[in-house]
Scaffold this motif. Structure first.
Motif, PDB file in Angstrom:
ATOM      1  N   GLU A  47     -28.222   2.825  10.337  1.00 20.83           N
ATOM      2  CA  GLU A  47     -27.294   1.831   9.175  1.00 20.83           C
ATOM      3  C   GLU A  47     -28.679   0.724   9.097  1.00 20.83           C
ATOM      4  OE1 GLU A  47     -23.800  -0.989   9.210  1.00 20.83           O
ATOM      5  OE2 GLU A  47     -23.758   0.958  10.665  1.00 20.83           O
ATOM      6  N   THR A  48     -28.778  -0.068   7.270  1.00 24.96           N
ATOM      7  CA  THR A  48     -28.930  -0.578   6.794  1.00 24.96           C
ATOM      8  C   THR A  48     -28.428  -1.565   6.177  1.00 24.96           C
ATOM      9  OG1 THR A  48     -31.133  -0.998   6.079  1.00 24.96           O
ATOM     10  CG2 THR A  48     -31.052   0.599   5.120  1.00 24.96           C
ATOM     11  N   ASP A  49     -28.720  -2.356   5.806  1.00 26.88           N
ATOM     12  CA  ASP A  49     -28.438  -3.473   4.849  1.00 26.88           C
ATOM     13  C   ASP A  49     -29.875  -3.089   3.507  1.00 26.88           C
ATOM     14  OD1 ASP A  49     -26.507  -4.582   6.545  1.00 26.88           O
ATOM     15  OD2 ASP A  49     -27.363  -6.082   7.114  1.00 26.88           O
ATOM     16  N   LYS A  56     -26.113   6.236   0.323  1.00 29.82           N
ATOM     17  CA  LYS A  56     -25.062   5.612   0.999  1.00 29.82           C
ATOM     18  C   LYS A  56     -23.512   6.289   1.225  1.00 29.82           C
ATOM     19  CE  LYS A  56     -21.937   1.979  -1.205  1.00 29.82           C
ATOM     20  NZ  LYS A  56     -21.786   1.492  -2.482  1.00 29.82           N
ATOM     21  N   LYS A  57     -23.310   6.095   2.240  1.00 33.17           N
ATOM     22  CA  LYS A  57     -22.051   6.816   3.318  1.00 33.17           C
ATOM     23  C   LYS A  57     -21.148   5.684   3.841  1.00 33.17           C
ATOM     24  CE  LYS A  57     -23.263   9.563   7.553  1.00 33.17           C
ATOM     25  NZ  LYS A  57     -23.279  10.596   7.721  1.00 33.17           N
ATOM     26  N   ASN A  58     -19.868   6.501   3.584  1.00 34.76           N
ATOM     27  CA  ASN A  58     -18.563   4.928   3.927  1.00 34.76           C
ATOM     28  C   ASN A  58     -18.925   3.904   3.365  1.00 34.76           C
ATOM     29  OD1 ASN A  58     -17.233   7.749   4.571  1.00 34.76           O
ATOM     30  ND2 ASN A  58     -17.973   6.824   6.916  1.00 34.76           N
ATOM     31  N   TYR A  62     -28.079   4.053   4.729  1.00 31.12           N
ATOM     32  CA  TYR A  62     -28.813   4.250   5.930  1.00 31.12           C
ATOM     33  C   TYR A  62     -30.091   4.650   5.712  1.00 31.12           C
ATOM     34  CZ  TYR A  62     -23.898   4.848   8.478  1.00 31.12           C
ATOM     35  OH  TYR A  62     -23.290   4.411   8.818  1.00 31.12           O
ATOM     36  N   GLN A  63     -30.828   4.849   6.558  1.00 28.58           N
ATOM     37  CA  GLN A  63     -32.266   5.366   6.447  1.00 28.58           C
ATOM     38  C   GLN A  63     -32.402   6.372   6.935  1.00 28.58           C
ATOM     39  OE1 GLN A  63     -34.555   2.040   7.076  1.00 28.58           O
ATOM     40  NE2 GLN A  63     -34.951   1.721   4.988  1.00 28.58           N
TER      41      GLN A  63
END
Length: 112
Positions: A47-49, A56-58, A62-63
């Protein structure tokens, strides 16, 4: 063989030099040769900002990252039977570099 020739051989290897079929040695035993059979990898979603992430999920970004868990190497043991051992990438050295001696092996590790 001169120092420049040794440096040229060492520098000919890219950062990701381990390939299936390559002859390698373990850094603690430079006289025993292994052959790379496979590379064990694991894919992880982090997970990343970052907006420029992979997907993108929910509502979260993510990477995808791939980690090498180990390198599976084949060899013939003392009973003349095929055997397999798994090593971390930092434990292995190309056989071509190991033939040049301990100084070349140390230079190989210090090149990165």
């Amino acid at each position: 063989m001169g120092d420049q020739e040794i440096k040229d051989i060492i520098n000919s290897y890219p950062k990701c030099w381990i390939k299936i079929g390559n002859p390698v040695v373990h850094r603690t035993n430079l006289n025993f040769q292994y052959t790379v059979k496979s590379i064990k990898k694991r894919s992880v979603e982090i997970e990343t900002d970052k907006v420029n992430s992979d997907y993108k999920k929910n509502g979260k970004y993510y990477q995808k990252r791939i980690f090498i868990e180990g390198v599976e190497c084949a060899f013939v043991n003392r009973f003349q039977e095929k055997d397999i051992e798994i090593f971390h990438t930092k434990e292995l050295v190309p056989y071509e570099v190991a033939k040049l001696g301990l100084k070349a092996v140390n230079d190989f590790y210090n090149r990165l």
